[in-house]
Structure formats: C-alpha cells, structure tokens
Design a protein around this motif. Structure first.
Motif, PDB file in Angstrom:
ATOM      1  N   LYS A 381       0.838  -1.194   0.000  1.00  0.00           N
ATOM      2  CA  LYS A 381       0.000   0.000   0.000  1.00  0.00           C
ATOM      3  C   LYS A 381       0.881   1.254   0.000  1.00  0.00           C
ATOM      4  N   THR A 382       0.299   2.337  -0.467  1.00  0.00           N
ATOM      5  CA  THR A 382       1.034   3.598  -0.476  1.00  0.00           C
ATOM      6  C   THR A 382       1.490   3.974   0.922  1.00  0.00           C
ATOM      7  N   SER A 383       0.664   3.710   1.909  1.00  0.00           N
ATOM      8  CA  SER A 383       1.024   4.030   3.302  1.00  0.00           C
ATOM      9  C   SER A 383       2.235   3.224   3.760  1.00  0.00           C
ATOM     10  N   GLU A 386       5.287   4.854   2.101  1.00  0.00           N
ATOM     11  CA  GLU A 386       5.613   6.150   2.708  1.00  0.00           C
ATOM     12  C   GLU A 386       6.533   6.002   3.913  1.00  0.00           C
ATOM     13  N   VAL A 405       7.470   8.912  -2.533  1.00  0.00           N
ATOM     14  CA  VAL A 405       6.469   8.123  -3.237  1.00  0.00           C
ATOM     15  C   VAL A 405       5.789   8.990  -4.291  1.00  0.00           C
ATOM     16  N   ASP A 408       2.112   5.890  -6.516  1.00  0.00           N
ATOM     17  CA  ASP A 408       2.122   4.601  -5.803  1.00  0.00           C
ATOM     18  C   ASP A 408       3.421   3.814  -6.012  1.00  0.00           C
ATOM     19  N   THR A 409       4.512   4.536  -6.289  1.00  0.00           N
ATOM     20  CA  THR A 409       5.810   3.900  -6.492  1.00  0.00           C
ATOM     21  C   THR A 409       6.866   4.616  -5.665  1.00  0.00           C
TER      22      THR A 409
END
Length: 559
Positions: A381-383, A386, A405, A408-409
């Motif tokens: 996940k993006t979270s 991060e 980020v 989403d990478t």
C-alpha cells in the motif's frame, strides 16, 4: 568496359557480402551521429580475430567539415592507463623495477606519509593519494589549459595527508598514473612517449598511436572534441591544450586499437608469451585480503553471464570504451568526440546484437556470487511505501539520497535528472529497475524509529546509508558561517556570503553556487562536494573539511 564493370560489381559484392547481417541495426544505433553537422564517433567490432565491422559517423572537425572514419585519431582518455601498466610490467620483466618498490625509490622528493606507498598501490588505485584533476578543479584551474608537469606534481606533493591508509580501500586517482609515467621515465631513461612507441606501438604496427606529451606537436587525422550547448542547439568547440601523460594522453584510432586488442590473445611484446597478459588481468588486493576490483588498468566484469574485460575514458568531450568478451573472442571499440556519447551503453547495445545467444538469462554470476533475476514482486500500500520516504546519508561516500512516493511507487532520487523506481519484492526489500544491473535495496529500522538503507549491486557488498532529518537554518544562524576560509594544501581562499537567504560559495571572488543544508554543520554543494563545518570552544564556526569524490578531508581554516 564490360570487363571492368564486372570487376567493379564483383568487388562491390564481396564487400557487401562481407558485412555482418547486423550492420543496418548498428548504423541505426548511431543515426543521431550520422549527420552532416554534428560530431559523432568511430566504432570497431572484432570477432574471432577479425575486424568484422568498422565505420565512422558524424564530423571530426566541424569547422572544416571533415568526416569521421575508422582511421580518424581520437584522444582515448583513461583507456591510456593500460599502456602505462603494460610499460611497467615490461620494465619488471626486464628486471628494472619491482611492483612492491616504494614510490620514493624513484621519486625521492615525494612526501612520506603514515603508511608506505608502492607501485602496486598506484596501479590498483589503493594508495589513497588524492586525485590531481579534482585538486585542479578545487583550485579553480581549467584542465583545458596548458598545464605544466612540475606544477601538477607540486600540487600532489603539497597534500599533507592521504584520503585513507594505503591498501585500505580502492579509490580511483589520476595522480597515481601521472606519477607512474614519471617512474617509467626515470627507470627507462626515456619519456613514456618514446618507451611506449619503441616497446608497444611500433612492434604491434600501431602507426597512428602515441602518448601526446607536447601540445605543439601535430597529429595527422586528429578529431577535435565538442560539448552540446546548454540550450541543446548545436555544439561548443572544446579547445584542449592538455598534454599530461600517464593518467591519459594517448591518441589512437579503431584500426590500431584492433591490433592492441588482438595482442591479448597472442602476445608479441617483451619476451612474448601470455604470462604478462595474465598479469594484466590480476586484480589488486586490499589489506584485508579482498579484491580491489581493479586490475592493471583493466576492469574484470560480468555482462549477462559473460566475462568481460573493459576500460573507458573521457576528457574534454572525448569519450572512449573498449570492452572485450575473451571467451567469445568478441570486442567492441567506440571512440567519440562529443560529451553526450555514452559509449559504454552503446557498446552493450552492440553486444546484445551479436552475443544474445550466449547470454545466461536465468542467473548473473558476479565474482563467485549468483543473483537470481526472477524475483517475485509484491504489492504494498502507499502508506507502507511512505514509511521509507525521507533523506538518507552515506557517510563513507559523503552523499545524500532522497526517497519519496510518486504514483504509488517508491522513487530513489539522486538529482533532478537522475532517479529510479524501487519495486517491492517483500515488505522491506526492493528491486531497482531499468538500471542495467541487479540492484537490491533493503531497509532496517533502528530503536529510534529511523531506517538504515542497504544498497547492493549484483550481490556485492552493501552500501549503507542512514536516515536523517534535514536542518533548516535561519538567516541569523547562517551569519556564523560567513567569512573567508583558507586551504594550505591548495593555497586558495573560499569565501561564503549570504545572498537571498542562501549561503553562497565564492572562489577567486567568482560566485559559484549555494551551499544546501543537510544536517547540523553539514552542507552540500552540487559542484564542490560536502562541507563539514567545525566549531571552536565557544561554539563558533572555525573551519570546515571538504569531501568531494576523489579528494577527502581537505581542510580549510576560517580567517
């Protein structure tokens, strides 16, 4: 008439049929160079002892519109170094020197440091002696200008310490090869130019190759060098009067370098035989017994599972790359006269055309280690991504990296024009893509909640960077850094002033660029490196040490 026409067509057919089937694809690769008004380069492709393809692209002299051919003569930069090491080995073969001799045996005026310095240390770049090109740059001297041998030797001798104890590390230093040339001259009783001509170039029939040690001499068929203008339109002429030899200095062409390449398979020089060739490929050892990763001005490597031997060179817009695949008896030579040439990438692209059936795709073997290229990617996940965002500092290399980020990478940021995607293969491990090597990046969290990043290439030793929190200085806090700082080793003043709320570096009263704060008392400058400031007993800034690539711990005292 018909008879002559038949002979003409026959000769044309023989030449045409002699071209490799990849010739059109090769020409397409260099189409950007193959124009009437741009610099370019020459290439040579060698297979099974024959120069199977050679060609020139672009212009060697834009002022006189002279086209580049395989006979055109280029400056080959650091590729010159292998001719220095071969000269050293020839003198060893003659019993005139020993690789473990101390440098001062031949250069008695060179300073003694806390650790001995030998010819072997110089060959493998394990001496710790500071690089003279970097010192010249820090001193504000342009290498394009005429540079005196005694001036450069004096600058090297003026350094009060080494970058590190000899044998502890590998760090490329042009000073070492500059001084190896001086040792050849001392031992042989003649200049490197004459020694190499009599013992290497002439015996191999390399009629257009020489060490250029006098910039007033003429070179037949010489190609001039250029860099692209900042606006991207057209090229600037780089007028180079540089004529120091050892670290570089050789001019050559495709046809001559083909002869040099073939001598590695059947040595005709010195006493003959392959013993001296085998020595050329031996990598130096560090004090801990590990390889330095650098042989006798040759780099042993692996490309797609195949053993390579290579070296590149670049100076003043000239670029060169020689890469050999010894088991396949295949080599690529690229010589260019434009600063954006990237001959290393192009040499691999040519290799891909000819050796693709030989590649080992499932595994890449590197120095006895095997790296699996079929890593399975996972979704985070993006979270979760991060968590790894932030700034990371590498203390050994004195550089900073930023991770952030985007789309989403997780992105690995080096500069505005140089960043890479990191794709997760586990919760704390990522693979860097589209970089030409197998790069893994791992993260480990410490008790303070900060991450340590471990960066490894092709399964090699990890490079460690630690997360840090940037320091933002107020205008009032920056005032303490303002002043003039003197380096005894460079005999130069650096001045720091505040301008538009930024700390600006001035050298010789010329404004350079801002110092960017990294953390407390630590600043970076894109052109000159990392400034580590020190304070006195009252907490006031009293000086700094400068780390910049091939020169470290250079001290400046505040006046």
């Amino acid at each position: 008439m018909k008879k002559y026409l038949l002979l003409f067509l026959l000769s044309f057919s023989i030449c045409s049929f002699g071209q490799p089937k990849e010739s059109q694809a090769i020409d397409n690769l260099f189409s950007e160079w193959n124009k009437p008004d741009v610099p370019g380069g020459a290439i040579g492709i060698i297979k099974n002892g024959k120069l199977i393809y050679s060609n020139g692209y672009g212009i060697g002299d834009l002022e006189h519109n002279i086209e580049i051919t395989p006979s055109s003569v280029f400056y080959i930069g650091s590729v010159s170094k292998q001719f220095v090491t071969f000269s050293i080995l020839l003198l060893e073969e003659q019993g005139k020197l020993n690789l473990d001799d101390r440098i001062q045996k031949y250069l008695p005026d060179f300073p003694e440091y806390d650790t001995p310095l030998t010819i072997r240390h110089f060959i493998h770049h394990t001496s710790g002696v500071r690089d003279y090109f970097t010192l010249m740059y820090l001193k504000g001297k342009n290498y394009l200008d005429d540079t005196n041998v005694d001036e450069i030797y004096g600058l090297i001798k003026k350094q009060e310490e080494l970058n590190f104890l000899s044998g502890e590390k590998h760090l490329y230093s042009n000073s070492c090869y500059f001084m190896l040339a001086m040792i050849v001259e001392k031992v042989a009783g003649q200049s490197l130019k004459i020694f190499a001509h009599e013992n290497i170039f002439q015996p191999l029939g390399m009629k257009n190759t020489l060490f250029y040690d006098d910039n007033t001499d003429l070179i037949k068929n010489r190609v001039f060098s250029y860099n692209r203008k900042s606006n991207g339109e057209g090229f600037n002429n780089l007028i180079m009067r540089f004529d120091l030899v050892g670290s570089g200095g050789v001019y050559s062409n495709i046809e001559d370098l083909f002869l040099w390449d073939q001598n590695f398979y059947n040595n005709k020089l010195g006493k003959g035989g392959q013993e001296i060739i085998e020595r050329m490929h031996e990598e130096g050892l560090l004090n801990n017994g590990e390889s330095s990763g650098y042989a006798f001005a040759l780099n042993n490597g692996i490309y797609k599972g195949l053993k390579t031997v290579s070296h590149g060179g670049a100076l003043a817009g000239y670029q060169a790359q020689l890469i050999r695949f010894p088991k396949q008896k295949f080599s690529v030579i690229i010589l260019a006269n434009r600063d954006d040439a990237n001959p290393t990438r192009k040499s691999f692209q040519i290799t891909d055309m000819f050796l693709k059936e030989n590649f080992i795709n499932d595994e890449v073997e590197n120095q006895g280690k095997k790296v699996n290229n079929k890593q399975g990617f996972v979704h985070l996940k993006t979270s979760d991504l991060e968590k790894f965002s932030g700034h990371y500092w590498n203390d050994e290399g004195s550089y900073t990296r930023k991770l952030y980020v985007k789309n989403d990478t997780l992105r690995y940021y080096r500069s505005e024009t140089n960043e890479s995607d990191l794709i997760p293969i586990s919760k704390h491990e990522f693979k860097m893509i589209n970089v030409g090597s197998d790069v893994l990046v791992k993260f480990d969290k410490n008790e303070q909640g900060n991450y340590t990043m471990f960066f490894s290439v092709n399964g090699g030793k990890s490079i460690i960077s630690k997360e840090y929190h940037p320091k933002d200085y107020t205008n009032e806090e920056l005032i303490d850094f303002v002043g003039t700082y003197y380096s005894k080793e460079l005999d130069i003043n650096y001045t720091l002033k505040i301008k538009n709320k930024l700390l600006i570096l001035y050298i010789n009263e010329i404004e350079i660029s801002p110092l960017n704060s990294i953390m407390v008392n630590l600043f970076s400058n894109e052109e000159y490196g990392v400034f580590h400031f020190k304070t006195d007993g009252y907490g006031k800034v009293s000086g700094f040490r400068l780390d910049t690539g091939r020169v470290t711990n250079l001290k400046f005292q505040k006046k």
